[in-house]
Design a protein around this motif. Structure first.
Motif, PDB file in Angstrom:
ATOM      1  N   UNK A   1      76.172  -6.030  80.329  1.00 15.56           N
ATOM      2  CA  UNK A   1      76.431  -4.976  79.339  1.00 15.56           C
ATOM      3  C   UNK A   1      75.247  -4.009  79.238  1.00 15.56           C
ATOM      4  N   UNK A   2      74.019  -4.495  79.487  1.00 19.86           N
ATOM      5  CA  UNK A   2      72.852  -3.608  79.491  1.00 19.86           C
ATOM      6  C   UNK A   2      72.956  -2.606  80.647  1.00 19.86           C
ATOM      7  N   UNK A   3      73.422  -3.080  81.818  1.00 19.51           N
ATOM      8  CA  UNK A   3      73.635  -2.175  82.953  1.00 19.51           C
ATOM      9  C   UNK A   3      74.690  -1.126  82.607  1.00 19.51           C
ATOM     10  N   UNK A   4      75.795  -1.565  81.993  1.00 21.24           N
ATOM     11  CA  UNK A   4      76.872  -0.633  81.619  1.00 21.24           C
ATOM     12  C   UNK A   4      76.342   0.424  80.649  1.00 21.24           C
ATOM     13  N   UNK A   5      75.601  -0.015  79.636  1.00 23.81           N
ATOM     14  CA  UNK A   5      75.063   0.913  78.630  1.00 23.81           C
ATOM     15  C   UNK A   5      74.064   1.883  79.268  1.00 23.81           C
ATOM     16  N   UNK A   6      73.254   1.387  80.194  1.00 23.73           N
ATOM     17  CA  UNK A   6      72.279   2.252  80.877  1.00 23.73           C
ATOM     18  C   UNK A   6      72.992   3.323  81.695  1.00 23.73           C
ATOM     19  N   UNK A   7      74.035   2.921  82.442  1.00 23.87           N
ATOM     20  CA  UNK A   7      74.784   3.879  83.252  1.00 23.87           C
ATOM     21  C   UNK A   7      75.499   4.908  82.369  1.00 23.87           C
ATOM     22  N   UNK A   8      75.994   4.457  81.235  1.00 23.37           N
ATOM     23  CA  UNK A   8      76.627   5.369  80.267  1.00 23.37           C
ATOM     24  C   UNK A   8      75.688   6.504  79.885  1.00 23.37           C
ATOM     25  N   UNK A   9      74.441   6.121  79.610  1.00 20.25           N
ATOM     26  CA  UNK A   9      73.441   7.102  79.164  1.00 20.25           C
ATOM     27  C   UNK A   9      72.983   8.011  80.294  1.00 20.25           C
ATOM     28  N   UNK A  10      73.287   7.609  81.520  1.00 23.17           N
ATOM     29  CA  UNK A  10      72.949   8.448  82.680  1.00 23.17           C
ATOM     30  C   UNK A  10      74.126   9.341  83.077  1.00 23.17           C
ATOM     31  N   UNK A  11      75.135   9.452  82.196  1.00 20.63           N
ATOM     32  CA  UNK A  11      76.309  10.321  82.395  1.00 20.63           C
ATOM     33  C   UNK A  11      77.301   9.787  83.423  1.00 20.63           C
ATOM     34  N   UNK A  12      77.361   8.467  83.584  1.00 17.44           N
ATOM     35  CA  UNK A  12      78.390   7.876  84.439  1.00 17.44           C
ATOM     36  C   UNK A  12      79.640   7.610  83.604  1.00 17.44           C
ATOM     37  N   UNK A  13      80.780   7.655  84.266  1.00 14.03           N
ATOM     38  CA  UNK A  13      82.062   7.355  83.620  1.00 14.03           C
ATOM     39  C   UNK A  13      82.836   6.417  84.532  1.00 14.03           C
ATOM     40  N   UNK A  14      83.308   5.290  83.986  1.00 15.27           N
ATOM     41  CA  UNK A  14      83.991   4.285  84.807  1.00 15.27           C
ATOM     42  C   UNK A  14      84.715   3.311  83.876  1.00 15.27           C
TER      43      UNK A  14
ATOM     44  N   UNK B   1      90.592   5.956  85.977  1.00 16.01           N
ATOM     45  CA  UNK B   1      91.823   6.676  86.339  1.00 16.01           C
ATOM     46  C   UNK B   1      92.694   6.948  85.115  1.00 16.01           C
ATOM     47  N   UNK B   2      92.080   6.980  83.923  1.00 17.25           N
ATOM     48  CA  UNK B   2      92.860   7.241  82.712  1.00 17.25           C
ATOM     49  C   UNK B   2      93.180   8.732  82.621  1.00 17.25           C
ATOM     50  N   UNK B   3      94.122   9.117  81.752  1.00 16.30           N
ATOM     51  CA  UNK B   3      94.436  10.552  81.588  1.00 16.30           C
ATOM     52  C   UNK B   3      93.239  11.380  81.134  1.00 16.30           C
ATOM     53  N   UNK B   4      92.215  10.736  80.557  1.00 18.31           N
ATOM     54  CA  UNK B   4      91.036  11.467  80.085  1.00 18.31           C
ATOM     55  C   UNK B   4      89.901  11.448  81.111  1.00 18.31           C
ATOM     56  N   UNK B   5      90.153  10.963  82.332  1.00 13.94           N
ATOM     57  CA  UNK B   5      89.104  10.819  83.350  1.00 13.94           C
ATOM     58  C   UNK B   5      88.459  12.166  83.663  1.00 13.94           C
ATOM     59  N   UNK B   6      87.138  12.161  83.762  1.00 10.45           N
ATOM     60  CA  UNK B   6      86.406  13.364  84.139  1.00 10.45           C
ATOM     61  C   UNK B   6      86.100  14.326  83.014  1.00 10.45           C
ATOM     62  N   UNK B   7      86.589  14.051  81.803  1.00  2.00           N
ATOM     63  CA  UNK B   7      86.358  14.983  80.696  1.00  2.00           C
ATOM     64  C   UNK B   7      84.945  14.884  80.126  1.00  2.00           C
ATOM     65  N   UNK B   8      84.382  13.683  80.151  1.00  6.58           N
ATOM     66  CA  UNK B   8      83.123  13.466  79.432  1.00  6.58           C
ATOM     67  C   UNK B   8      81.961  13.077  80.335  1.00  6.58           C
ATOM     68  N   UNK B   9      82.238  12.508  81.505  1.00  6.20           N
ATOM     69  CA  UNK B   9      81.173  12.036  82.389  1.00  6.20           C
ATOM     70  C   UNK B   9      80.852  13.034  83.486  1.00  6.20           C
ATOM     71  N   UNK B  10      79.620  12.943  83.995  1.00  9.17           N
ATOM     72  CA  UNK B  10      79.182  13.821  85.087  1.00  9.17           C
ATOM     73  C   UNK B  10      79.383  13.144  86.437  1.00  9.17           C
ATOM     74  N   UNK B  11      79.149  11.818  86.492  1.00 10.68           N
ATOM     75  CA  UNK B  11      79.278  11.062  87.747  1.00 10.68           C
ATOM     76  C   UNK B  11      80.498  10.157  87.638  1.00 10.68           C
TER      77      UNK B  11
END
Length: 603
Positions: A369-382, A317-327
């Protein structure tokens, strides 16, 4: 009971970076899996991008080689205790293990963890002393250490009478004599066939398959990987799936695969002891049994150790939310997390009272952290919160997870390391001088005492210390542990960081960003030496005037910023802070972005 002499099933166990995946490369190469002119990547079993980057095995993988008419199924296992869930379940598919130890470093903590699991299941070990060509190799001493370790963790007489092979996986040779250099991997192949027991059971009995792993294919859907414990499995056969909740379901297989080298090859049937993949069973999960319709006999599944650490996954919910991630929505994140727990049996996901927050529990910070990094590479933003240990009530006593911590530090750093660990409620178990300018230390420490310690440890040892830890047990709660004593430098407004603003801010502490980086109000841009947070204006611009003064236009000298990795960010943040994760950036921020609201809450 019948034996199948043309098959062996083994798992390879080793500490991180002891050459396990390199050894598998050589076994594949020398068994003729690759063509003579075929280009093969180094560490071919580490097929995951994240595994290649970090140089560690994260997921268990299957392969097979043929040697003198005997098929050897090999399972490459992770070496880190945080991925113990990957190890525990695949041990059910094998009849023996290759215990790989470094000829210089000897037995390491992670070796102890996986080996203990294997021995408790009655698996026969073959000890491979790797890297015997390494300067300072002490093969005979390492064998004695292995024997001591096996006795310590309760091996039986059969397991203590282990065969030994000396090898150099990098150079591609093995030998049964530590003083004789081998020419190829034949001694290791021969030892596996001679010492690892073949699969035993009823070759013509009613079909029984236990699934220990899952995969997914875009064409055939979910694929179950398991071992045929009894009978024969045929394409199109009608079977019963025994679910973990006690219910049964009639199923028909559409595909059967077996492993040949690195490929999954379609097969019409499979026999006793084969490690197979099957398609056509919807909603299949790990631990379920496939049985003959005439003999419904489910197998018990191994108990997986419970998670010890949890964190919140929060919709950004940051001011930059949705700018970089697809999901970015809660539905996207929820679906992805629940998909993960289908295959990652040591992880748990729980929905909270808030629709945009999910509590995820795992075996350690690295596991999460491996799960977080994997989701990052799958275009998730959270966003994620600070990791918290999972406390338990055991016989009315508040208990917390305790880790065994193994350190190797330069002699000059021993005092500062012991002092820092004392403040984190650590209890020293052992201290041994190695005689090479280093000292080995062993501690028992609460899991929460380790959070954020790695950076301090590297600073105290000037980057020369080695640190390993593994889960021990739950013990009574040891009291409060002070968190990070320093405060944060927090951005005053949304904008772009300027050299002028950073020059003024760098006097207040160490910065994490450079000039030209977009920031928003409430974002953490540095660390303050004081205990309180300091709001700094890194977007401040120099006022333009028509006057010139001596020295005012000199170039501003900025200290290079400290760039924080994902793990460092998770260690750094406090309870009121979050890590914002996007495909392009990792940012730290205050949970409450507005400085006035933060001030009101603190009062």
């Amino acid at each position: 009971m019948q034996k199948r002499e043309d098959l062996r099933n083994i798992a390879i166990i080793a500490h991180v970076d002891h050459g396990k995946t390199t050894l598998v490369d050589q076994l594949l190469r020398q068994s003729g899996v690759f063509r003579s002119n075929e280009e093969v990547a180094e560490r071919v079993m580490d097929s995951n991008d994240l595994e290649r980057e970090r140089g560690i095995t994260i997921l268990s993988k299957n392969t097979s080689v043929m040697y003198k008419g005997v098929k050897i199924n090999i399972v490459d296992t992770p070496g880190h205790a945080d991925f113990g869930g990957e190890v525990e379940r695949i041990l059910l598919m094998v009849d023996g293990v290759l215990l790989l130890v470094d000829a210089f470093e000897g037995c390491m903590p992670q070796t102890r963890f996986v080996l203990k699991k294997a021995l408790s299941l009655g698996k026969k070990p073959v000890v491979v002393v790797n890297k015997i060509d390494r300067p300072g190799a002490r093969a005979e001493e390492v064998v004695d250490e292995v024997l001591d370790l096996l006795i310590e963790i309760g091996a039986d007489e059969n397991q203590l009478d282990f065969p030994i092979v000396y090898a150099s996986a990098r150079e591609g040779y093995s030998s049964t004599d530590s003083l004789k250099k081998g020419t190829d991997m034949r001694p290791l192949f021969e030892t596996i066939i001679k010492e690892i027991p073949p699969p035993c059971g009823e070759m013509n009995g009613p079909t029984q398959v236990l699934f220990s792993s899952l995969d997914y294919d875009n064409y055939v859907g979910r694929i179950g990987i398991g071992r045929l414990e009894r009978g024969v499995l045929r394409m199109g056969q009608s079977l019963v799936l025994c679910r973990r909740d006690g219910s049964n379901k009639n199923v028909k297989l559409t595909k059967i695969y077996q492993f040949e080298g690195l490929k999954r090859v379609e097969s019409n049937s499979a026999g006793l002891g084969d490690i197979i993949c099957v398609a056509g069973v919807e909603d299949l999960t790990i631990g379920e049994t496939l049985c003959d319709q005439e003999c419904v006999d489910p197998l018990p599944f191994i108990k997986i150790d419970e998670p010890t650490v949890s964190m919140l996954f929060i919709v950004n919910n940051s001011p930059f939310a949705g700018r970089e991630g697809k999901y970015v929505t809660s539905r996207n994140i929820r679906d992805r997390l629940f998909k993960e727990v289908e295959t990652n049996v040591a992880m748990r996901v729980k929905e909270t009272d808030s629709a945009d927050r999910f509590e995820v529990s795992g075996r350690g910070e690295l596991h999460l952290s491996i799960l977080i990094e994997t989701m990052r590479r799958e275009d998730f933003e959270f966003s994620v919160s600070r990791p918290q240990v999972i406390l338990k009530d055991i016989n009315g006593v508040k208990s917390e997870p305790i880790e065994l911590l193994f350190l190797e530090v330069p002699d000059g750093s021993v005092g500062s390391v012991i002092e820092k660990l004392g403040t984190r409620k650590a209890e020293m178990l052992n201290m041994t001088a190695n005689g090479m300018g280093t000292t080995a230390l062993e501690f028992k420490i609460p899991s929460r005492g380790l959070m954020g310690y790695r950076t301090e440890f590297l600073t105290d040892t000037n980057g020369n210390g080695i640190m390993n830890h593994m889960f021990s047990d739950y013990e009574p709660y040891r009291g409060e542990i002070k968190s990070r004593p320093q405060g944060s430098l927090v951005a005053h407004e949304t904008g772009e960081a300027t050299g002028y603003g950073l020059y003024a801010a760098q006097d207040r502490g160490r910065l994490f960003i450079g000039a030209g980086v977009p920031v928003y109000e409430g974002m953490i841009v540095g660390v303050s030496p004081k205990s309180d947070d300091i709001v700094v204006n890194v977007c401040k611009k120099k006022h333009v005037t028509n006057m010139r003064a001596s020295g005012s236009d000199d170039a501003l000298k900025l200290t290079p910023p400290t760039i924080m990795s994902l793990e460092q960010s998770l260690e750094f943040i406090k309870d009121d802070e979050l890590v914002e994760v996007t495909p392009r950036n990792i940012r730290m921020r205050k949970e409450i972005l507005d400085k006035n609201q933060r001030a009101r809450k603190s009062k």
